[in-house]
Design an enzyme around this catalytic site. Structure first.
Site, PDB file in Angstrom:
ATOM      1  N   ASN A  11      -1.431  28.797  12.519  1.00  0.00           N
ATOM      2  CA  ASN A  11      -1.784  29.454  11.254  1.00  0.00           C
ATOM      3  C   ASN A  11      -2.863  28.599  10.599  1.00  0.00           C
ATOM      4  O   ASN A  11      -2.577  27.522  10.087  1.00  0.00           O
ATOM      5  CB  ASN A  11      -0.535  29.551  10.360  1.00  0.00           C
ATOM      6  CG  ASN A  11      -0.863  30.082   8.974  1.00  0.00           C
ATOM      7  OD1 ASN A  11      -1.976  30.562   8.727  1.00  0.00           O
ATOM      8  ND2 ASN A  11       0.109  29.998   8.079  1.00  0.00           N
ATOM      9  N   TRP A  12      -4.088  29.108  10.661  1.00  0.00           N
ATOM     10  CA  TRP A  12      -5.205  28.303  10.131  1.00  0.00           C
ATOM     11  C   TRP A  12      -5.276  28.318   8.611  1.00  0.00           C
ATOM     12  O   TRP A  12      -6.082  27.606   8.028  1.00  0.00           O
ATOM     13  CB  TRP A  12      -6.534  28.813  10.726  1.00  0.00           C
ATOM     14  CG  TRP A  12      -6.729  28.455  12.158  1.00  0.00           C
ATOM     15  CD1 TRP A  12      -5.849  27.770  12.959  1.00  0.00           C
ATOM     16  CD2 TRP A  12      -7.867  28.761  12.985  1.00  0.00           C
ATOM     17  NE1 TRP A  12      -6.371  27.630  14.227  1.00  0.00           N
ATOM     18  CE2 TRP A  12      -7.608  28.225  14.266  1.00  0.00           C
ATOM     19  CE3 TRP A  12      -9.060  29.431  12.762  1.00  0.00           C
ATOM     20  CZ2 TRP A  12      -8.513  28.335  15.320  1.00  0.00           C
ATOM     21  CZ3 TRP A  12      -9.960  29.548  13.814  1.00  0.00           C
ATOM     22  CH2 TRP A  12      -9.690  29.006  15.075  1.00  0.00           C
ATOM     23  N   LYS A  13      -4.489  29.176   7.992  1.00  0.00           N
ATOM     24  CA  LYS A  13      -4.520  29.294   6.522  1.00  0.00           C
ATOM     25  C   LYS A  13      -5.971  29.516   6.063  1.00  0.00           C
ATOM     26  O   LYS A  13      -6.718  30.217   6.741  1.00  0.00           O
ATOM     27  CB  LYS A  13      -3.849  28.076   5.888  1.00  0.00           C
ATOM     28  CG  LYS A  13      -2.446  27.830   6.487  1.00  0.00           C
ATOM     29  CD  LYS A  13      -1.634  26.822   5.765  1.00  0.00           C
ATOM     30  CE  LYS A  13      -0.256  26.700   6.425  1.00  0.00           C
ATOM     31  NZ  LYS A  13       0.642  25.814   5.716  1.00  0.00           N
ATOM     32  N   HIS A  95       4.947  34.419   4.139  1.00  0.00           N
ATOM     33  CA  HIS A  95       4.760  32.963   4.148  1.00  0.00           C
ATOM     34  C   HIS A  95       5.034  32.424   2.746  1.00  0.00           C
ATOM     35  O   HIS A  95       4.709  33.081   1.749  1.00  0.00           O
ATOM     36  CB  HIS A  95       3.325  32.629   4.580  1.00  0.00           C
ATOM     37  CG  HIS A  95       3.166  31.179   4.919  1.00  0.00           C
ATOM     38  ND1 HIS A  95       3.085  30.197   3.952  1.00  0.00           N
ATOM     39  CD2 HIS A  95       3.098  30.533   6.113  1.00  0.00           C
ATOM     40  CE1 HIS A  95       2.976  29.020   4.543  1.00  0.00           C
ATOM     41  NE2 HIS A  95       2.981  29.193   5.862  1.00  0.00           N
ATOM     42  N   GLU A  97       3.555  30.319   1.070  1.00  0.00           N
ATOM     43  CA  GLU A  97       2.344  30.178   0.250  1.00  0.00           C
ATOM     44  C   GLU A  97       1.960  31.515  -0.385  1.00  0.00           C
ATOM     45  O   GLU A  97       1.208  31.526  -1.368  1.00  0.00           O
ATOM     46  CB  GLU A  97       1.211  29.586   1.102  1.00  0.00           C
ATOM     47  CG  GLU A  97       1.471  28.112   1.374  1.00  0.00           C
ATOM     48  CD  GLU A  97       0.809  27.553   2.612  1.00  0.00           C
ATOM     49  OE1 GLU A  97      -0.059  28.223   3.200  1.00  0.00           O
ATOM     50  OE2 GLU A  97       1.190  26.424   3.012  1.00  0.00           O
ATOM     51  N   GLU A 164      10.592  28.241   7.996  1.00  0.00           N
ATOM     52  CA  GLU A 164       9.678  27.210   7.496  1.00  0.00           C
ATOM     53  C   GLU A 164      10.230  26.641   6.180  1.00  0.00           C
ATOM     54  O   GLU A 164      10.002  27.240   5.109  1.00  0.00           O
ATOM     55  CB  GLU A 164       8.288  27.807   7.235  1.00  0.00           C
ATOM     56  CG  GLU A 164       7.603  28.356   8.461  1.00  0.00           C
ATOM     57  CD  GLU A 164       6.082  28.335   8.312  1.00  0.00           C
ATOM     58  OE1 GLU A 164       5.426  27.803   9.217  1.00  0.00           O
ATOM     59  OE2 GLU A 164       5.567  28.802   7.284  1.00  0.00           O
ATOM     60  N   GLY A 170       3.111  21.073   5.305  1.00  0.00           N
ATOM     61  CA  GLY A 170       1.955  20.283   4.901  1.00  0.00           C
ATOM     62  C   GLY A 170       2.304  18.926   4.314  1.00  0.00           C
ATOM     63  O   GLY A 170       1.456  18.270   3.715  1.00  0.00           O
ATOM     64  N   SER A 206       5.137  20.913   9.407  1.00  0.00           N
ATOM     65  CA  SER A 206       4.740  19.601   9.927  1.00  0.00           C
ATOM     66  C   SER A 206       5.046  19.424  11.413  1.00  0.00           C
ATOM     67  O   SER A 206       5.446  18.337  11.848  1.00  0.00           O
ATOM     68  CB  SER A 206       5.367  18.474   9.094  1.00  0.00           C
ATOM     69  OG  SER A 206       4.890  18.529   7.762  1.00  0.00           O
ATOM     70  N   GLY A 227       0.625  24.737  11.242  1.00  0.00           N
ATOM     71  CA  GLY A 227      -0.489  24.780  10.306  1.00  0.00           C
ATOM     72  C   GLY A 227      -1.537  23.747  10.668  1.00  0.00           C
ATOM     73  O   GLY A 227      -2.374  23.945  11.555  1.00  0.00           O
ATOM     74  N   GLY A 228      -1.494  22.609   9.999  1.00  0.00           N
ATOM     75  CA  GLY A 228      -2.530  21.582  10.130  1.00  0.00           C
ATOM     76  C   GLY A 228      -2.876  21.214  11.570  1.00  0.00           C
ATOM     77  O   GLY A 228      -4.058  21.087  11.918  1.00  0.00           O
TER      78      GLY A 228
HETATM   79  P1  13P Z   1       1.929  22.578   8.536  1.00  0.00           P
HETATM   80  O1  13P Z   1       2.091  22.581  10.022  1.00  0.00           O
HETATM   81  O2  13P Z   1       0.552  22.166   8.096  1.00  0.00           O
HETATM   82  O3  13P Z   1       3.017  21.811   7.847  1.00  0.00           O
HETATM   83  O4  13P Z   1       2.062  24.103   8.036  1.00  0.00           O
HETATM   84  C1  13P Z   1       3.153  24.852   8.461  1.00  0.00           C
HETATM   85  C2  13P Z   1       2.945  26.256   8.078  1.00  0.00           C
HETATM   86  O5  13P Z   1       2.994  26.614   6.913  1.00  0.00           O
HETATM   87  C3  13P Z   1       2.627  27.214   9.148  1.00  0.00           C
HETATM   88  O6  13P Z   1       2.666  28.526   8.694  1.00  0.00           O
END
Ligand code: 13P
Length: 244
Positions: A11-13, A95, A97, A164, A170, A206, A227-228
């Site tokens: 997920n590149w956000k 999600h 976010e 999640e 993050g 993470s 994510g990251g």
């Molecule tokens: P991180 O891997 O950056 O913690 O993000 C997780 C996430 O929200 C994937 O959707």
């Protein structure tokens, strides 16, 4: 016992540019696993540019959100139908976010998941507790309540659940394998149909190359939503290689 094929999803956000098409080549050179499904969810504006490049490398294309509506006067929104049209197979819904940052309710998340299913897309339905809920010992109850309220009526093979924990996203602080496994087992046990053994449940929060193996060794963890660590193609490839 049905075998659930692992799924590693990036997920590149709100990250990425057109110049990042080079990501695909670097990833393809470094990835060696072939018994694992790979999905990448770039920002909506990049989906079209990446669709062809991903197809050539066996990477499925996913979006990060969709409208609950099929078409119409909804300025700024993108429908599941449009995502399907452009080559997406999956879409993330709910999600944290979006739940926390955009006030999305369980009812809205459910409608988005239904919209995705109506277009033949696989929704990746996200659930997860906040830190206070975990510290109060209410994590499992909170997640199962969220799941029950946002889950569409569908067979287990037509959607994916992503657990999640909000405090792990993050932050560099992943849930431990035991914590994650406990929640995944609870989610599977609560599945309303008789086909819960086929449900793919991803862990997100993470996930990195150095913790993915321990997470993937858990009986009810079927993959990761990353994510990251998905932004760096070499790191994401390593993660995929370690997961299969
Ligand atoms: P991180 O891997 O950056 O913690 O993000 C997780 C996430 O929200 C994937 O959707």
């Amino acid at each position: 016992m049905p075998t659930r094929r692992p799924l590693i999803a990036g997920n590149w956000k709100m990250n990425g540019r057109l110049k990042d098409l080079a990501w695909v080549e670097t990833f393809a050179e470094a990835v060696s696993a072939d018994n694992c499904d790979v999905l990448v969810c770039p920002p909506a504006i990049l989906l079209h540019a990446f669709a062809g490049a991903f197809q050539g490398q066996g990477i499925s294309l996913g979006a990060q959100d969709c409208s609950p509506e099929p078409d119409g006067a909804y300025t700024g929104d993108i429908s599941a139908r449009m995502l399907k049209d452009i080559g997406c197979t999956h879409v993330i819904v709910g999600h944290s976010e979006r739940r926390d940052g955009h006030g999305e309710t369980d009812a809205l998340v459910r409608r988005k998941a239904e919209a995705a299913l109506n277009e033949g897309l696989t929704p990746i339905l996200c659930v997860g507790e906040h830190l206070q809920e975990r510290e109060d010992g209410r994590a499992v109850g909170a997640v199962l309540a969220q799941l029950a309220a946002s889950l569409p009526d569908a067979d287990a093979t037509r959607l994916v659940i992503a657990y999640e924990p909000v405090w792990a996203i993050g932050t560099g602080r992943s849930a431990g394998p035991d914590e994650a496994q406990e929640m995944h087992a609870a989610i599977r046990a609560a599945w309303p149909g008789a086909d819960g053994a086929q449900l793919r449940i991803l862990y997100g929060g993470s996930v990195k190359p150095d913790n993915v193996e321990a997470l993937m060794a858990c009986a009810d963890i079927d993959g990761a939503l990353v994510g990251g660590a998905s932004l760096d193609p070499a790191s994401f490839a390593r993660l995929v290689n370690l997961s299969s």
